[in-house]
Design an enzyme around this catalytic site. Structure first.
Site, PDB file in Angstrom:
ATOM      1  N   LYS A  71       0.831  -1.197   0.000  1.00  0.00           N
ATOM      2  CA  LYS A  71       0.000   0.000   0.000  1.00  0.00           C
ATOM      3  C   LYS A  71       0.873   1.257   0.000  1.00  0.00           C
ATOM      4  O   LYS A  71       1.988   1.253   0.531  1.00  0.00           O
ATOM      5  CB  LYS A  71      -0.890  -0.058   1.242  1.00  0.00           C
ATOM      6  CG  LYS A  71      -2.037   0.919   1.318  1.00  0.00           C
ATOM      7  CD  LYS A  71      -2.904   0.548   2.517  1.00  0.00           C
ATOM      8  CE  LYS A  71      -4.004   1.534   2.785  1.00  0.00           C
ATOM      9  NZ  LYS A  71      -4.836   1.095   3.937  1.00  0.00           N
ATOM     10  N   SER A 148      -9.631   1.897   3.194  1.00  0.00           N
ATOM     11  CA  SER A 148      -8.632   2.660   2.469  1.00  0.00           C
ATOM     12  C   SER A 148      -7.733   1.805   1.580  1.00  0.00           C
ATOM     13  O   SER A 148      -6.957   2.329   0.798  1.00  0.00           O
ATOM     14  CB  SER A 148      -7.757   3.442   3.455  1.00  0.00           C
ATOM     15  OG  SER A 148      -7.031   2.570   4.297  1.00  0.00           O
ATOM     16  N   SER A 172     -10.439  -0.840   7.079  1.00  0.00           N
ATOM     17  CA  SER A 172      -9.824  -0.656   5.771  1.00  0.00           C
ATOM     18  C   SER A 172      -9.260  -1.911   5.118  1.00  0.00           C
ATOM     19  O   SER A 172      -8.782  -1.849   3.984  1.00  0.00           O
ATOM     20  CB  SER A 172      -8.724   0.404   5.847  1.00  0.00           C
ATOM     21  OG  SER A 172      -9.287   1.662   6.108  1.00  0.00           O
TER      22      SER A 172
END
Length: 470
Positions: A71, A148, A172
C-alpha cells in the site's frame, strides 16, 4: 505460463507451481506485470509505476516468487518513495529503511512489484484521492472499490495479483474486501507485530481464498520482543484450521444499524447464520451494546495525533493548498489538540474493550454485515468536502460501515467473507468476529461458509482479461 493459467491460481497454488519447477518465478512475474498493466487501465489502482524489478525477497521461502503489492502508506521499504495518497508529498518521501512488516514480507518470499492506491491519509471507505483519481471496482467500474486499501482490493479481485498488503484502522481491510468480493482478515492486534496509530491499525493482506489468508498468516505472524501487544501463540499452524470443524459455537448475529441496513445485505448475513445453525451451532440475535458516539470519540483524537505526527517527520510541512478538505481539517484540529482529548479517547477505548470482553464472554462468534449497504457509486463519499470536521467525516463513514471500527478499538480479529451479491451483481461481505487471539476460529468458520474460489472467479471474467485472451 499462459495468461489464463495465472488467473486460476491463488498464492498457495502459484507457490506450489514454482517450488515444483513447473514454472519459474521469472515467468510468473512476467505474466503478473502484464496483468497489472492491463487491469490498471480500467481500475486505476496503482499509485505509481511498477518497480523495475521485484523488491529483494528470500529464496526457498513459503511464497518465494509470488507476485505481491504494498500500500502507498507502507510498510516502508528502503529507498521506495511513499505518498500516503497525497499530492502534498510530491514525488514521494523515500523510506530510509525497511519496516518490521516489510522484512516479514521479504522473508516470506513475496515478490513486491509496486504500490497500490489509497485515499489521502487513509481516512476513507472509498479510494478516490485527488492525486491519482478514483480507483474503480472490477465488478462495476462506476462503483467504489472501498477503502482505504482500495487499490489492493481492486487488483486482487481482478486477478492481477493473488494477494496484496492492506491495513485496517477502522475497517480498511474488511470494507474493500466486502466491496470487491474478497477475503479480508484483520488479525488480532499485534499478531503481525505492527501497532501503528496507538494500536488501532492492523496490517495484513487481502486474498481471494481463505486458504491464502491462513497460509499467509502462518508466514507473517509473530510478535516483536517487548511489544505492548503480544497475543497468545496459536496452538497449531493456521493452515491446519482449514480442515478443522469448530466445536459447537455460541453465535450472536445482528444486522442492526442506526441508519438501517440494506435488505439484500442483511439477507446475506442471515443466510450465513442459518448455515451455522444447520450445522448444529447455537445462534441467537444479539449485538454488543456499543454507543456509536463513543466509537467516534475513541477514534478521532488518536487518528489526528498519529497523522500529524507522521507528517512532522516529513522533509517539509504539507502545503495546505495541496491537501484535500478533510486532510486540512486534520492538521487544523491537530494544531489545537489537547492531551486531555487523547485521555478521553483512551478512556472511551477502555470502556469499549470492557464491554466487548463481557459480550464475548457469552458468545464465541459474532456475525454482522461488513457494510450497511453494497458498494456505493463513485462520488458518494466526498473526502474533499470542506463542510466536514474530522469527527463529522468519521460519522459519515460509520453510517456506511457501522460494523467494523469497534474491533480495531478492542483489538479482536475479524474477517469479511464474500457471501453474497446484490441484485445488480455487486459483492456483499459478511463479517465474523472472534474473541481476542482466536484467528483459528475465524479460519475454521470461514472455511465452512466460503464457497470454493472457482465458483466466483474464472479466467476471462474481467474485460481486461478477455482482451488479453484474444
Amino acid at each position: 505460463m499462459e495468461f489464463h493459467e495465472y488467473l486460476e491460481y491463488d498464492a498457495v497454488g502459484l507457490s506450489a507451481l514454482i517450488r515444483a519447477g513447473h514454472v519459474t518465478a521469472h515467468e510468473v512475474e512476467t505474466v503478473a506485470r502484464q496483468a497489472l498493466a492491463l487491469a490498471n487501465e480500467s481500475l486505476n489502482a496503482l499509485a505509481a509505476p511498477l518497480f523495475p524489478t521485484a523488491l529483494r525477497h528470500a529464496a526457498g521461502a513459503p511464497f518465494t516468487g509470488v507476485p505481491f503489492l504494498i500500500k502507498d502508506a507502507g510498510p516502508m521499504a528502503e529507498g521506495i518513495g511513499f505518498h500516503l495518497g497525497s499530492r502534498a508529498l510530491g514525488p514521494g518521501v523515500p523510506a530510509g529503511r525497511d519496516s518490521d512488516l516489510m522484512r516479514r514480507f521479504r522473508a516470506a518470499g513475496l515478490a513486491t512489484l509496486g504500490l497500490t492506491t489509497m485515499p489521502e491519509l487513509g481516512i476513507a471507505f472509498t479510494t478516490e484521492p485527488v492525486r491519482t483519481g478514483p480507483t474503480r471496482n472490477p465488478w462495476n467500474l462506476a462503483h467504489s472499490a472501498g477503502g482505504s486499501s482500495g487499490g489492493a482490493a481492486a487488483l486482487v479481485a481482478a486477478g492481477a495479483v493473488p494477494a496484496a498488503h492492506a491495513s485496517d484502522g477502522a475497517g480498511s481491510i474488511r470494507v474493500p474486501a466486502s466491496c470487491c468480493g474478497l477475503v479480508g482478515l484483520m488479525p488480532t492486534r499485534g499478531r503481525v507485530g505492527c501497532e501503528p496509530m496507538f494500536g488501532l491499525s492492523h496490517d495484513f493482506v487481502l486474498t481471494r481464498t481463505v486458504r491464502d489468508a491462513a497460509h499467509l498468516l502462518d508466514a507473517l505472524s509473530g510478535t516483536v520482543p517487548g511489544a505492548r501487544f503480544a497475543p497468545p501463540a496459536p496452538a497449531r499452524p493456521y493452515r491446519s484450521e482449514l480442515r478443522a470443524d469448530p466445536v459447537r459455537l455460541r453465535v450472536a448475529v445482528t444486522t442492526e444499524a442506526a441508519r438501517g441496513t440494506d435488505p439484500e445485505v442483511a439477507a446475506a448475513t442471515d443466510r450465513a447464520a442459518r448455515t451455522l445453525e444447520e450445522q448444529g451451532h447455537h445462534v441467537e440475535r444479539d449485538r454488543p451494546p456499543a454507543d456509536p458516539e463513543e466509537i467516534v470519540t475513541a477514534l478521532v483524537a488518536p487518528q489526528i495525533a498519529f497523522l500529524t505526527g507522521v507528517f512532522a517527520h516529513a522533509p517539509r510541512p504539507p502545503d495546505p493548498a495541496l491537501l484535500e478538505a478533510v486532510s486540512r481539517r486534520v492538521f487544523e484540529e491537530g494544531a489545537v489538540l489537547r492531551a486531555l482529548d487523547l485521555v478521553a479517547a483512551f478512556e472511551a477505548q477502555e470502556r469499549l474493550c470492557r464491554m466487548a470482553g463481557a459480550f464475548f464472554g457469552r458468545y464465541d462468534l459474532l456475525l454482522t454485515p461488513t457494510l450497511a449497504r453494497p458498494p456505493v457509486p463513485l462520488g458518494v463519499l466526498r473526502y474533499d468536502d470542506p463542510s466536514y470536521s474530522v469527527a463529522g467525516w468519521v460519522r459519515e463513514l460509520l453510517e456506511y460501515g457501522p460494523f467494523t471500527a469497534l474491533y480495531n478499538i478492542t483489538g479482536q480479529p475479524a474477517i469479511s467473507l464474500p457471501l453474497g451479491r446484490d441484485s445488480a451483481g455487486l459483492p456483499i461481505g459478511v463479517q465474523a468476529v472472534a474473541p481476542y487471539g482466536r484467528e483459528d476460529l475465524l479460519i475454521q468458520v470461514a472455511s465452512l461458509l466460503t464457497p470454493p474460489p472457482a465458483e466466483r472467479y474464472s479466467p476471462g471474467l474481467w474485460p481486461w482479461a478477455r482482451r488479453k485472451a484474444r
